[in-house]
Design a protein around this motif. Sequence first.
Motif, PDB file in Angstrom:
ATOM      1  N   THR A 171     -35.059  -7.244  45.703  1.00  0.00           N
ATOM      2  CA  THR A 171     -33.738  -6.911  45.165  1.00  0.00           C
ATOM      3  C   THR A 171     -32.660  -7.843  45.711  1.00  0.00           C
ATOM      4  OG1 THR A 171     -33.519  -5.200  46.885  1.00  0.00           O
ATOM      5  CG2 THR A 171     -34.281  -4.498  44.704  1.00  0.00           C
ATOM      6  N   ALA A 172     -32.780  -8.258  46.982  1.00  0.00           N
ATOM      7  CA  ALA A 172     -31.820  -9.213  47.528  1.00  0.00           C
ATOM      8  C   ALA A 172     -31.914 -10.545  46.791  1.00  0.00           C
ATOM      9  CB  ALA A 172     -32.059  -9.416  49.018  1.00  0.00           C
ATOM     10  N   PHE A 173     -33.126 -10.974  46.494  1.00  0.00           N
ATOM     11  CA  PHE A 173     -33.309 -12.213  45.738  1.00  0.00           C
ATOM     12  C   PHE A 173     -32.582 -12.143  44.397  1.00  0.00           C
ATOM     13  CE2 PHE A 173     -35.701 -14.321  42.337  1.00  0.00           C
ATOM     14  CZ  PHE A 173     -35.575 -15.645  42.729  1.00  0.00           C
ATOM     15  N   LEU A 174     -32.703 -11.014  43.709  1.00  0.00           N
ATOM     16  CA  LEU A 174     -32.071 -10.863  42.401  1.00  0.00           C
ATOM     17  C   LEU A 174     -30.551 -10.750  42.512  1.00  0.00           C
ATOM     18  CD1 LEU A 174     -34.607  -8.336  40.808  1.00  0.00           C
ATOM     19  CD2 LEU A 174     -34.447 -10.801  40.404  1.00  0.00           C
ATOM     20  N   VAL A 175     -30.072  -9.941  43.453  1.00  0.00           N
ATOM     21  CA  VAL A 175     -28.637  -9.703  43.579  1.00  0.00           C
ATOM     22  C   VAL A 175     -27.923 -10.945  44.094  1.00  0.00           C
ATOM     23  CG1 VAL A 175     -26.884  -8.366  44.826  1.00  0.00           C
ATOM     24  CG2 VAL A 175     -28.890  -7.216  43.874  1.00  0.00           C
ATOM     25  N   TRP A 176     -28.521 -11.657  45.032  1.00  0.00           N
ATOM     26  CA  TRP A 176     -27.858 -12.819  45.623  1.00  0.00           C
ATOM     27  C   TRP A 176     -27.733 -13.990  44.651  1.00  0.00           C
ATOM     28  CZ3 TRP A 176     -30.301 -13.111  51.221  1.00  0.00           C
ATOM     29  CH2 TRP A 176     -29.858 -11.994  51.940  1.00  0.00           C
ATOM     30  N   GLN A 177     -28.442 -13.929  43.539  1.00  0.00           N
ATOM     31  CA  GLN A 177     -28.218 -14.952  42.532  1.00  0.00           C
ATOM     32  C   GLN A 177     -26.811 -14.860  41.962  1.00  0.00           C
ATOM     33  OE1 GLN A 177     -30.627 -17.294  41.980  1.00  0.00           O
ATOM     34  NE2 GLN A 177     -31.748 -16.205  43.582  1.00  0.00           N
ATOM     35  N   ARG A 178     -26.231 -13.660  42.044  1.00  0.00           N
ATOM     36  CA  ARG A 178     -24.876 -13.433  41.510  1.00  0.00           C
ATOM     37  C   ARG A 178     -23.845 -13.240  42.615  1.00  0.00           C
ATOM     38  NH1 ARG A 178     -20.456 -13.022  40.611  1.00  0.00           N
ATOM     39  NH2 ARG A 178     -19.328 -12.161  38.824  1.00  0.00           N
ATOM     40  N   TRP A 179     -24.185 -12.481  43.659  1.00  0.00           N
ATOM     41  CA  TRP A 179     -23.241 -12.202  44.745  1.00  0.00           C
ATOM     42  C   TRP A 179     -23.878 -12.588  46.076  1.00  0.00           C
ATOM     43  CZ3 TRP A 179     -24.081  -8.220  41.064  1.00  0.00           C
ATOM     44  CH2 TRP A 179     -23.017  -8.034  40.174  1.00  0.00           C
ATOM     45  N   GLN A 180     -23.210 -13.461  46.816  1.00  0.00           N
ATOM     46  CA  GLN A 180     -23.712 -13.863  48.117  1.00  0.00           C
ATOM     47  C   GLN A 180     -23.139 -12.976  49.205  1.00  0.00           C
ATOM     48  OE1 GLN A 180     -23.234 -18.025  48.974  1.00  0.00           O
ATOM     49  NE2 GLN A 180     -23.680 -18.648  46.890  1.00  0.00           N
ATOM     50  N   LEU A 181     -23.713 -13.066  50.409  1.00  0.00           N
ATOM     51  CA  LEU A 181     -23.169 -12.364  51.561  1.00  0.00           C
ATOM     52  C   LEU A 181     -21.751 -12.859  51.820  1.00  0.00           C
ATOM     53  CD1 LEU A 181     -26.217 -12.401  54.000  1.00  0.00           C
ATOM     54  CD2 LEU A 181     -25.343 -10.462  52.715  1.00  0.00           C
ATOM     55  N   GLY A 182     -20.834 -11.913  51.989  1.00  0.00           N
ATOM     56  CA  GLY A 182     -19.444 -12.269  52.222  1.00  0.00           C
ATOM     57  C   GLY A 182     -18.613 -12.407  50.964  1.00  0.00           C
ATOM     58  N   ASP A 183     -19.234 -12.289  49.788  1.00  0.00           N
ATOM     59  CA  ASP A 183     -18.503 -12.396  48.525  1.00  0.00           C
ATOM     60  C   ASP A 183     -17.663 -11.143  48.316  1.00  0.00           C
ATOM     61  OD1 ASP A 183     -17.567 -12.853  46.008  1.00  0.00           O
ATOM     62  OD2 ASP A 183     -19.515 -13.254  45.100  1.00  0.00           O
ATOM     63  N   ALA A 184     -16.347 -11.316  48.154  1.00  0.00           N
ATOM     64  CA  ALA A 184     -15.435 -10.183  48.028  1.00  0.00           C
ATOM     65  C   ALA A 184     -14.857 -10.065  46.627  1.00  0.00           C
ATOM     66  CB  ALA A 184     -14.290 -10.307  49.036  1.00  0.00           C
ATOM     67  N   ALA A 186     -16.480  -8.860  43.828  1.00  0.00           N
ATOM     68  CA  ALA A 186     -17.138  -7.886  42.969  1.00  0.00           C
ATOM     69  C   ALA A 186     -16.164  -6.772  42.603  1.00  0.00           C
ATOM     70  CB  ALA A 186     -18.365  -7.309  43.673  1.00  0.00           C
ATOM     71  N   PHE A 187     -16.545  -5.965  41.637  1.00  0.00           N
ATOM     72  CA  PHE A 187     -15.717  -4.842  41.194  1.00  0.00           C
ATOM     73  C   PHE A 187     -15.388  -3.930  42.370  1.00  0.00           C
ATOM     74  CE2 PHE A 187     -15.745  -0.376  39.699  1.00  0.00           C
ATOM     75  CZ  PHE A 187     -14.568  -0.397  38.957  1.00  0.00           C
ATOM     76  N   LEU A 188     -14.094  -3.744  42.636  1.00  0.00           N
ATOM     77  CA  LEU A 188     -13.611  -2.912  43.740  1.00  0.00           C
ATOM     78  C   LEU A 188     -14.128  -3.378  45.107  1.00  0.00           C
ATOM     79  CD1 LEU A 188     -13.823   0.716  42.274  1.00  0.00           C
ATOM     80  CD2 LEU A 188     -11.789  -0.698  42.538  1.00  0.00           C
ATOM     81  N   ASN A 189     -14.659  -4.591  45.162  1.00  0.00           N
ATOM     82  CA  ASN A 189     -15.210  -5.119  46.408  1.00  0.00           C
ATOM     83  C   ASN A 189     -16.276  -4.179  46.986  1.00  0.00           C
ATOM     84  OD1 ASN A 189     -15.570  -6.848  48.577  1.00  0.00           O
ATOM     85  ND2 ASN A 189     -13.832  -6.066  49.744  1.00  0.00           N
ATOM     86  N   VAL A 190     -17.214  -3.774  46.137  1.00  0.00           N
ATOM     87  CA  VAL A 190     -18.216  -2.787  46.546  1.00  0.00           C
ATOM     88  C   VAL A 190     -19.384  -3.402  47.319  1.00  0.00           C
ATOM     89  CG1 VAL A 190     -17.700  -1.147  44.714  1.00  0.00           C
ATOM     90  CG2 VAL A 190     -19.349  -2.975  44.296  1.00  0.00           C
ATOM     91  N   GLN A 191     -19.336  -4.710  47.572  1.00  0.00           N
ATOM     92  CA  GLN A 191     -20.356  -5.366  48.405  1.00  0.00           C
ATOM     93  C   GLN A 191     -21.764  -5.216  47.817  1.00  0.00           C
ATOM     94  OE1 GLN A 191     -19.509  -7.154  51.101  1.00  0.00           O
ATOM     95  NE2 GLN A 191     -17.349  -6.602  51.058  1.00  0.00           N
ATOM     96  N   TRP A 192     -21.917  -5.581  46.546  1.00  0.00           N
ATOM     97  CA  TRP A 192     -23.233  -5.476  45.915  1.00  0.00           C
ATOM     98  C   TRP A 192     -24.306  -6.179  46.734  1.00  0.00           C
ATOM     99  CZ3 TRP A 192     -23.088  -1.817  42.578  1.00  0.00           C
ATOM    100  CH2 TRP A 192     -22.066  -1.678  41.644  1.00  0.00           C
ATOM    101  N   GLN A 193     -23.925  -7.271  47.404  1.00  0.00           N
ATOM    102  CA  GLN A 193     -24.908  -8.084  48.123  1.00  0.00           C
ATOM    103  C   GLN A 193     -25.566  -7.347  49.277  1.00  0.00           C
ATOM    104  OE1 GLN A 193     -21.688  -8.591  47.757  1.00  0.00           O
ATOM    105  NE2 GLN A 193     -20.692  -9.271  49.637  1.00  0.00           N
ATOM    106  N   LEU A 194     -24.956  -6.257  49.741  1.00  0.00           N
ATOM    107  CA  LEU A 194     -25.532  -5.475  50.832  1.00  0.00           C
ATOM    108  C   LEU A 194     -26.292  -4.245  50.340  1.00  0.00           C
ATOM    109  CD1 LEU A 194     -22.560  -5.596  53.396  1.00  0.00           C
ATOM    110  CD2 LEU A 194     -24.643  -6.989  53.369  1.00  0.00           C
TER     111      LEU A 194
END
Length: 314
Positions: A171-184, A186-194
Amino acid sequence: MLVIAVVVVWHTTSAYLGGSDWYYMDRTTSKIWTTAFFPAYAISVYALGPLFLVAGWFSARSLARKGAGPFARTRLLRLGVPLLAFIFVIDRVAAYLGDLGRGQHPSLASYWGLPPQSGGPYDVGPMWFVAALLMFSLAYALLRRVHPPPVARRWSGAQAMVAAVALIAVTAFLVWQRWQLGDAHAFLNVQWQLWPQGAGLFALGAWAGEAGSWENLTAWAIRLGWTALGAAVLWAALAVYLKTHGHLESAFHGAGWLVMLNVVLYGIISVAFTVWFTALIRARWSGDGPLRARAGRASYATYVLHPLVLTAVM
């Protein structure tokens, strides 16, 4: 309780030393301190893991006792209402106080009427954890409504942890293609990457809760501690190498060997560190005195309110 205390300290230091955005920031501190605290910044990626693991454990027991419907309604009330209160009240007032601290003098009312920006004017802030936990809890309730837990245990503790590592890595592989660690952004800054880490650890905790025992996990505590340390050293060496050669972002995008190694190490550290840390705390703090009990009951409110209190003090 201990994890919440660490979060409060982390957000206090981040206002002055960097590492993440905060409502009030005063980056006049020497860079020596920022460098000295860099290991703490790296560890913070895994800091909330124990909360997801323990939440999965208690969710399994609560759902078994209440049933899927009442469990979901309880989680909507206990997690959803504070989340909304934070987004529409606490976050707005904390942002206002932070701007005052920087010498600005806006109208407080204007913080409920800002035009849409990248990610919107509202922010879940540290409550991204609560948003993720709410979604995981509702998904878990739906799963058990459709598919009850098996009567016989299918996996051993080792197999469950390997499955959690695989879930986090994929899931990290898939999500990090769009949102990296530290990316702020996202919608409402919900930290999808974590969220991949949280999902894997919540699932592992729910498995342990349905199995009815922590021993299948904690029996591996010592070996898991060494595993987490070894993987962390390798992860840090990889990060230093990539940063030195200007290829750090290549560990998050695409399907090369760097990305694969990065997500696997991330999954291993997430599971090994979290289970080891949880076992250590259970072994060292097995008692429950009156002060500790009161602090434990107050920890959730502390988590919700600490951004407002810290920003006012700052």
